[in-house]
Design a protein around this motif. Structure first.
Motif, PDB file in Angstrom:
ATOM      1  N   TYR A  29     -22.745  -2.914  -0.811  1.00 26.86           N
ATOM      2  CA  TYR A  29     -21.437  -2.826  -1.454  1.00 26.86           C
ATOM      3  C   TYR A  29     -20.530  -3.989  -1.060  1.00 26.86           C
ATOM      4  CZ  TYR A  29     -22.830   2.059  -2.268  1.00 26.86           C
ATOM      5  OH  TYR A  29     -23.491   3.197  -2.648  1.00 26.86           O
ATOM      6  N   ILE A  30     -19.800  -4.508  -2.042  1.00 25.38           N
ATOM      7  CA  ILE A  30     -18.807  -5.554  -1.770  1.00 25.38           C
ATOM      8  C   ILE A  30     -17.389  -5.082  -2.108  1.00 25.38           C
ATOM      9  CG2 ILE A  30     -20.445  -7.452  -2.052  1.00 25.38           C
ATOM     10  CD1 ILE A  30     -19.309  -7.915  -4.859  1.00 25.38           C
ATOM     11  N   PHE A  31     -17.272  -3.909  -2.728  1.00 27.93           N
ATOM     12  CA  PHE A  31     -15.968  -3.325  -3.038  1.00 27.93           C
ATOM     13  C   PHE A  31     -15.833  -2.006  -2.277  1.00 27.93           C
ATOM     14  CE2 PHE A  31     -17.383  -5.534  -6.953  1.00 27.93           C
ATOM     15  CZ  PHE A  31     -16.409  -6.523  -7.009  1.00 27.93           C
ATOM     16  N   SER A  32     -14.602  -1.532  -2.154  1.00 23.29           N
ATOM     17  CA  SER A  32     -14.383  -0.228  -1.526  1.00 23.29           C
ATOM     18  C   SER A  32     -13.320   0.538  -2.307  1.00 23.29           C
ATOM     19  CB  SER A  32     -13.954  -0.381  -0.067  1.00 23.29           C
ATOM     20  OG  SER A  32     -12.573  -0.666   0.034  1.00 23.29           O
ATOM     21  N   PRO A  33     -13.466   1.870  -2.399  1.00 19.90           N
ATOM     22  CA  PRO A  33     -12.475   2.674  -3.124  1.00 19.90           C
ATOM     23  C   PRO A  33     -11.065   2.516  -2.570  1.00 19.90           C
ATOM     24  CG  PRO A  33     -14.462   3.948  -2.726  1.00 19.90           C
ATOM     25  CD  PRO A  33     -14.610   2.680  -1.945  1.00 19.90           C
ATOM     26  N   ALA A  34     -10.937   2.455  -1.247  1.00 23.80           N
ATOM     27  CA  ALA A  34      -9.609   2.353  -0.636  1.00 23.80           C
ATOM     28  C   ALA A  34      -8.925   1.040  -1.010  1.00 23.80           C
ATOM     29  CB  ALA A  34      -9.725   2.475   0.883  1.00 23.80           C
ATOM     30  N   GLU A  35      -9.658  -0.058  -0.954  1.00 24.54           N
ATOM     31  CA  GLU A  35      -9.085  -1.359  -1.290  1.00 24.54           C
ATOM     32  C   GLU A  35      -8.730  -1.430  -2.773  1.00 24.54           C
ATOM     33  OE1 GLU A  35     -11.986  -4.142   0.023  1.00 24.54           O
ATOM     34  OE2 GLU A  35     -11.436  -3.964   2.144  1.00 24.54           O
ATOM     35  N   LEU A  36      -9.574  -0.855  -3.615  1.00 17.95           N
ATOM     36  CA  LEU A  36      -9.295  -0.866  -5.051  1.00 17.95           C
ATOM     37  C   LEU A  36      -8.081  -0.004  -5.385  1.00 17.95           C
ATOM     38  CD1 LEU A  36     -12.958  -0.670  -6.399  1.00 17.95           C
ATOM     39  CD2 LEU A  36     -11.422  -2.645  -6.502  1.00 17.95           C
ATOM     40  N   HIS A  37      -7.931   1.103  -4.671  1.00 15.69           N
ATOM     41  CA  HIS A  37      -6.754   1.943  -4.879  1.00 15.69           C
ATOM     42  C   HIS A  37      -5.489   1.191  -4.486  1.00 15.69           C
ATOM     43  CE1 HIS A  37      -4.345   5.819  -3.858  1.00 15.69           C
ATOM     44  NE2 HIS A  37      -4.115   5.413  -5.096  1.00 15.69           N
ATOM     45  N   GLU A  38      -5.537   0.547  -3.347  1.00 14.20           N
ATOM     46  CA  GLU A  38      -4.380  -0.228  -2.891  1.00 14.20           C
ATOM     47  C   GLU A  38      -4.043  -1.331  -3.887  1.00 14.20           C
ATOM     48  OE1 GLU A  38      -2.927  -2.890   0.982  1.00 14.20           O
ATOM     49  OE2 GLU A  38      -4.943  -2.027   0.910  1.00 14.20           O
ATOM     50  N   LEU A  39      -5.076  -2.009  -4.387  1.00 17.84           N
ATOM     51  CA  LEU A  39      -4.868  -3.080  -5.370  1.00 17.84           C
ATOM     52  C   LEU A  39      -4.270  -2.526  -6.654  1.00 17.84           C
ATOM     53  CD1 LEU A  39      -5.183  -5.952  -6.423  1.00 17.84           C
ATOM     54  CD2 LEU A  39      -7.601  -5.434  -6.910  1.00 17.84           C
ATOM     55  N   SER A  40      -4.764  -1.379  -7.113  1.00 20.56           N
ATOM     56  CA  SER A  40      -4.235  -0.759  -8.338  1.00 20.56           C
ATOM     57  C   SER A  40      -2.754  -0.431  -8.186  1.00 20.56           C
ATOM     58  CB  SER A  40      -5.028   0.511  -8.666  1.00 20.56           C
ATOM     59  OG  SER A  40      -6.378   0.218  -8.923  1.00 20.56           O
ATOM     60  N   LEU A  41      -2.381   0.115  -7.023  1.00 19.45           N
ATOM     61  CA  LEU A  41      -0.980   0.460  -6.775  1.00 19.45           C
ATOM     62  C   LEU A  41      -0.098  -0.786  -6.765  1.00 19.45           C
ATOM     63  CD1 LEU A  41      -1.350   3.206  -4.010  1.00 19.45           C
ATOM     64  CD2 LEU A  41      -0.839   3.537  -6.439  1.00 19.45           C
ATOM     65  N   LYS A  42      -0.587  -1.864  -6.179  1.00 21.38           N
ATOM     66  CA  LYS A  42       0.174  -3.116  -6.159  1.00 21.38           C
ATOM     67  C   LYS A  42       0.363  -3.659  -7.572  1.00 21.38           C
ATOM     68  CE  LYS A  42      -1.098  -4.748  -1.531  1.00 21.38           C
ATOM     69  NZ  LYS A  42      -1.851  -5.781  -0.761  1.00 21.38           N
ATOM     70  N   ALA A  43      -0.691  -3.581  -8.378  1.00 22.20           N
ATOM     71  CA  ALA A  43      -0.612  -4.074  -9.749  1.00 22.20           C
ATOM     72  C   ALA A  43       0.370  -3.252 -10.576  1.00 22.20           C
ATOM     73  CB  ALA A  43      -2.003  -4.043 -10.387  1.00 22.20           C
ATOM     74  N   ILE A  44       0.339  -1.932 -10.390  1.00 19.60           N
ATOM     75  CA  ILE A  44       1.266  -1.055 -11.104  1.00 19.60           C
ATOM     76  C   ILE A  44       2.704  -1.312 -10.665  1.00 19.60           C
ATOM     77  CG2 ILE A  44       1.975   1.356 -11.420  1.00 19.60           C
ATOM     78  CD1 ILE A  44      -1.041   2.078 -11.093  1.00 19.60           C
ATOM     79  N   GLU A  45       2.894  -1.491  -9.366  1.00 17.14           N
ATOM     80  CA  GLU A  45       4.235  -1.771  -8.851  1.00 17.14           C
ATOM     81  C   GLU A  45       4.775  -3.079  -9.419  1.00 17.14           C
ATOM     82  OE1 GLU A  45       6.572  -2.246  -4.538  1.00 17.14           O
ATOM     83  OE2 GLU A  45       4.383  -2.068  -4.612  1.00 17.14           O
ATOM     84  N   ALA A  46       3.890  -4.051  -9.590  1.00 20.59           N
ATOM     85  CA  ALA A  46       4.316  -5.362 -10.084  1.00 20.59           C
ATOM     86  C   ALA A  46       4.571  -5.370 -11.584  1.00 20.59           C
ATOM     87  CB  ALA A  46       3.265  -6.415  -9.732  1.00 20.59           C
ATOM     88  N   HIS A  47       3.792  -4.568 -12.352  1.00 26.50           N
ATOM     89  CA  HIS A  47       3.862  -4.703 -13.809  1.00 26.50           C
ATOM     90  C   HIS A  47       4.043  -3.391 -14.576  1.00 26.50           C
ATOM     91  CE1 HIS A  47       2.860  -8.934 -13.496  1.00 26.50           C
ATOM     92  NE2 HIS A  47       1.868  -8.626 -12.684  1.00 26.50           N
ATOM     93  N   GLY A  48       4.085  -2.260 -13.900  1.00 26.19           N
ATOM     94  CA  GLY A  48       4.358  -0.986 -14.565  1.00 26.19           C
ATOM     95  C   GLY A  48       3.386  -0.669 -15.678  1.00 26.19           C
ATOM     96  N   ASN A  49       3.925  -0.410 -16.868  1.00 28.83           N
ATOM     97  CA  ASN A  49       3.093  -0.037 -18.012  1.00 28.83           C
ATOM     98  C   ASN A  49       2.668  -1.223 -18.876  1.00 28.83           C
ATOM     99  OD1 ASN A  49       2.808   2.761 -17.623  1.00 28.83           O
ATOM    100  ND2 ASN A  49       4.864   3.132 -18.451  1.00 28.83           N
ATOM    101  N   ASP A  50       2.884  -2.441 -18.377  1.00 29.99           N
ATOM    102  CA  ASP A  50       2.345  -3.620 -19.054  1.00 29.99           C
ATOM    103  C   ASP A  50       0.878  -3.731 -18.642  1.00 29.99           C
ATOM    104  OD1 ASP A  50       1.618  -6.074 -20.056  1.00 29.99           O
ATOM    105  OD2 ASP A  50       3.391  -7.140 -19.311  1.00 29.99           O
ATOM    106  N   THR A  51       0.033  -2.988 -19.346  1.00 30.49           N
ATOM    107  CA  THR A  51      -1.354  -2.827 -18.910  1.00 30.49           C
ATOM    108  C   THR A  51      -2.118  -4.137 -18.899  1.00 30.49           C
ATOM    109  OG1 THR A  51      -1.278  -0.617 -19.898  1.00 30.49           O
ATOM    110  CG2 THR A  51      -3.430  -1.418 -19.210  1.00 30.49           C
TER     111      THR A  51
END
Length: 216
Positions: A29-51
């Motif tokens: 594995y090169i990805f992890s669920p925890a890191e991807l969750h953190e990244l998703s939250l950062k992306a949402i915080e930065a751009h909201g519903n601009d998918t």
């Protein structure tokens, strides 16, 4: 009798290899669920519903960390699986992991499939509902934007993505057996062979490239 003995030995050997590798999948594995969750939250915080911007943020971050294993071309294709229809962009595909953006602008519902990998649905827009833990339940599981829906390996659920809903979907485990579920609707009901071919080509290409680069 000799042929049967050879077959028995071969089966025993491959079974032993399978169980050994299955117990050490984390090696690959090169990805992890925890890191991807953190990244998703950062992306949402930065751009909201601009998918579109959220997806761009996620992919650029992943590419910076794993430049050899992230597909930067947004090759969106329709996807029909388990009766649900949406669109997906394959970010990474290998023998033990896949990472995609999956979703729909209008909503969909279907069968999750029963898979040989754990599946993590990081909701980046909208809300997903799941009928779980199974038949006999009377209230849905609710996964809003920013949450993670973990479908454990071997489990099954009915799910619904209400209205516009998109997710960063990450699967880790044995990926090739999941492809049968992914292609079944195209072969048996939609008969959308151009989409099926495009999906198969992109998946095979990404898996092949990653194998060539030593990522299984």
């Amino acid at each position: 009798m000799r042929a049967l003995s050879i077959i028995g030995i071969a089966l025993g050997f491959f079974t032993a290899v399978y169980y050994f590798l299955d117990s050490h999948l984390d090696w690959f594995y090169i990805f992890s669920p925890a890191e991807l969750h953190e990244l998703s939250l950062k992306a949402i915080e930065a751009h909201g519903n601009d998918t579109a911007a959220v997806v761009k943020y996620i992919v650029e971050d992943l590419s910076a960390k794993q430049p050899l294993h992230v597909n930067l071309d947004e090759e969106w294709v329709f996807n029909n699986a388990g009766g649900a229809m949406g669109a997906m962009y394959i970010i990474h595909a290998s023998i033990t992991e896949y990472l995609i953006i999956f979703g729909t602008a209008i909503g969909t519902e279907g069968h999750s499939g029963r898979h040989t990998a754990d599946d993590y649905f990081h909701i980046i827009r909208g809300t997903q509902l799941a009928y779980a833990p199974g038949p006999g339940s009377f209230s849905p599981e609710i996964y809003p934007q920013g949450s993670v829906h973990h479908l454990k390996r071997g489990m099954v659920k009915q799910y619904k993505m209400e209205e516009a809903c998109f997710a960063l979907e990450y699967a880790r485990g044995w990926i090739p057996p999941m492809l049968f579920f992914g292609f079944a609707d195209g072969l048996s009901s939609t008969l959308d062979f151009p989409t099926l071919w495009r999906t198969a080509w992109v998946t095979a290409r990404e898996m092949g490239v990653n194998i060539f680069r030593g990522k299984f």
